[in-house]
Write a protein that holds these residues in place. Structure first.
Motif, PDB file in Angstrom:
ATOM      1  N   GLU A  59     -26.722 -34.903 -10.479  1.00  0.00           N
ATOM      2  CA  GLU A  59     -26.848 -35.103  -9.036  1.00  0.00           C
ATOM      3  C   GLU A  59     -28.215 -34.589  -8.614  1.00  0.00           C
ATOM      4  O   GLU A  59     -28.608 -33.474  -8.987  1.00  0.00           O
ATOM      5  CB  GLU A  59     -25.755 -34.336  -8.273  1.00  0.00           C
ATOM      6  N   ASN A 118     -27.584 -38.057  -2.730  1.00  0.00           N
ATOM      7  CA  ASN A 118     -26.898 -37.803  -1.460  1.00  0.00           C
ATOM      8  C   ASN A 118     -27.562 -38.598  -0.344  1.00  0.00           C
ATOM      9  O   ASN A 118     -28.791 -38.650  -0.258  1.00  0.00           O
ATOM     10  CB  ASN A 118     -26.956 -36.310  -1.125  1.00  0.00           C
ATOM     11  N   GLU A 150     -23.733 -40.671  -2.816  1.00  0.00           N
ATOM     12  CA  GLU A 150     -22.713 -39.767  -2.293  1.00  0.00           C
ATOM     13  C   GLU A 150     -22.797 -39.728  -0.771  1.00  0.00           C
ATOM     14  O   GLU A 150     -23.845 -39.443  -0.202  1.00  0.00           O
ATOM     15  CB  GLU A 150     -22.910 -38.357  -2.868  1.00  0.00           C
ATOM     16  N   ASP A 180     -18.189 -37.553  -0.907  1.00  0.00           N
ATOM     17  CA  ASP A 180     -18.599 -36.175  -1.198  1.00  0.00           C
ATOM     18  C   ASP A 180     -17.827 -35.180  -0.329  1.00  0.00           C
ATOM     19  O   ASP A 180     -17.385 -35.520   0.770  1.00  0.00           O
ATOM     20  CB  ASP A 180     -20.106 -36.054  -0.895  1.00  0.00           C
ATOM     21  N   LYS A 201     -15.262 -36.690  -4.705  1.00  0.00           N
ATOM     22  CA  LYS A 201     -15.647 -35.333  -5.090  1.00  0.00           C
ATOM     23  C   LYS A 201     -14.882 -34.329  -4.244  1.00  0.00           C
ATOM     24  O   LYS A 201     -15.009 -34.313  -3.014  1.00  0.00           O
ATOM     25  CB  LYS A 201     -17.157 -35.127  -4.913  1.00  0.00           C
TER      26      LYS A 201
HETATM   27 MG    MG Z   1     -23.388 -34.329  -3.180  1.00  0.00          MG
END
Ligand code: MG
Ligand code: C2E
Ligand code: MG
Length: 292
Positions: A59, A118, A150, A180, A201
Motif C-alpha cells: 500500500e 488511497n 482504496e 478501507d 479492509k
Molecule cells: Mg488505505
C-alpha cells in the motif's frame, strides 16, 4: 534534515509532536509549495497473503519531507489538503508516482507485486477517476490487475449511483476497488451488498483488544463471513502481534497488514524490510497469481 532513529531509521512525526503555532497559516503556506519543491514521497507497506505465506503487494502511503520538520504523516497535512482542494494535484501526483514505482518493480523482476493507492473523496468525486487511472496505467504499460484503489465506505456511499457505475467500470478492466477502514463509518452491510467492491479492509481499531473471547472477535468474524459471502477478499489492518496474526488467520482473513510485517518504508528500504520479516515469508511467487 531528518533524524535517524526508530525502527526503520526515520523519525516520523504525527500531529501530537508538532507545535500548534505552526499548524495554521504556516502549514498551508508550506503545503502550497511542497509539490513543486518535490517534498512529497510515497512510502510502502507490505500486504501479506495468508494462504500463500508471501508478500504479494504494497500500500502506498503519502509522506511529506518537510525541510525543517522532517518526515510528516498524513494526519498532520491531509485535512488541509482536503479542505483546500490541494488534494487533487497532490493526489494525482501520488497516483502517477505509484504507477511509476510499479513499473520500476517490474523492471526489477517483481512483475507479480500489486499496489494499493488511497483515494480521498474529492479525488473520487471531482474528476473522472476512471479515465485518469486508465491513462496513467497505459502510460506506464501496466495491467489494471496490479492496481487497487482504496476508498472509505463514506466516500463510496456518497453519490451511490455514480459510485456504482465507477465500480462496474473498474471491475470490467480488473482493477480492484477496496473499501478501507471498514467498521468506522455507517458499515451498512446491506448497502455494501450493492457495492461491487472486490476487497474489504477491516479497520485497525478492531485489532486493539482482540482476544479469543472478545466482542471484537465476534464482530470481525461476522464481517469476514458476510464479506466472503459477497465474494470479497478480506484484509485486516493494524496487525502488530503474532497473537493478532494467529487470530485473524483463524478467523479466515485473506490478507494481513501491519507493523508485525513492516511499517511503511521508503522504496529503497523495501528489500531490507522484507529480509527483516519475522518468519519464513516469501516475497515472490512463480506459481500463484496475486489474490483474486
Ligand atoms: Mg488505505
Ligand atoms: P489508511 O489508508 O487506513 O492507512 C493505514 C494507516 O495505518 C497508515 O497511516 C499506516 O501507516 C498505519 N498503520 C499501518 N500498520 C499499522 C500498525 O500495525 N499499527 C498502527 N498503529 N498503525 C498502522 P498513515 O500512513 O499515517 O496514513 C493515514 C491515512 O492517510 C491513510 O489511512 C489514508 O487514508 C491517508 N493517505 C495516505 N496516503 C494517501 C495518499 O497517497 N492519498 C490519499 N488521498 N490519502 C492517503
Ligand atoms: Mg485503512
Amino acid at each position: 534534515h531528518v533524524k535517524r532513529n526508530g525502527r526503520n531509521g526515520w523519525a516520523v512525526y504525527g500531529d501530537a509532536m508538532l507545535d500548534s503555532s505552526w499548524q495554521g497559516a504556516h502549514l498551508l503556506q508550506d503545503l502550497t509549495q511542497a509539490l513543486e519543491r518535490n517534498q512529497f514521497e510515497l512510502w510502502y507497506q507490505p500486504k501479506y497473503h495468508v494462504q500463500e505465506n508471501r508478500i504479494y503487494g504494497f500500500e502506498a502511503l503519502l509522506r511529506w519531507r518537510h525541510p525543517k520538520k522532517g518526515i510528516l504523516l498524513p494526519s498532520v497535512f491531509l485535512p488541509t489538503l482536503q479542505n483546500t482542494g490541494l488534494i487533487l494535484p497532490v493526489g494525482n501526483w501520488a497516483i502517477d508516482q505509484a504507477c511509476k514505482q510499479l513499473r520500476q518493480w517490474s523492471k526489477e523482476g517483481h512483475d507479480d507485486w500489486t499496489l494499493s493507492i488511497n483515494i480521498s473523496a474529492n479525488q473520487f468525486e471531482q474528476q473522472n477517476i476512471y479515465e485518469l487511472l486508465c491513462n496513467t496505467l497505459s502510460r506506464y504499460h501496466l495491467s489494471p490487475l496490479r492496481l487497487t484503489i482504496e476508498l472509505t465506505e463514506t466516500t463510496a456511499m456518497r453519490g451511490l449511483d455514480r459510485s456504482l457505475q465507477i465500480f462496474h467500470d473498474f471491475n470490467r478492466i480488473g482493477l480492484t476497488v477496496s473499501i478501507d477502514n471498514f467498521g468506522t463509518g455507517y458499515s451498512n452491510m446491506l448497502l455494501l451488498q450493492n457495492l461491487p467492491a472486490r476487497e474489504l479492509k477491516i479497520d485497525r481499531s478492531f485489532m486493539k483488544d482482540i482476544r479469543d473471547d472478545s466482542k471484537n472477535v465476534k464482530i470481525v468474524s461476522s464481517i469476514i463471513h458476510i464479506a466472503h459471502s459477497m465474494n470479497m477478499n478480506v484484509v485486516a489492518e493494524g496487525i502488530e502481534t503474532e497473537e493478532q496474526q494467529r487470530l485473524l488467520t483463524q478467523l479466515g482473513c485473506d490478507a494481513l497488514q501491519g507493523s508485525l510485517f513492516s511499517e511503511p518504508v521508503p522504496p529503497q528500504d523495501i528489500d531490507a524490510a522484507l529480509s527483516r520479516m519475522p518468519f519464513n515469508i516469501h516475497s515472490t511467487s512463480t506459481a500463484a497469481p496475486p489474490i483474486s
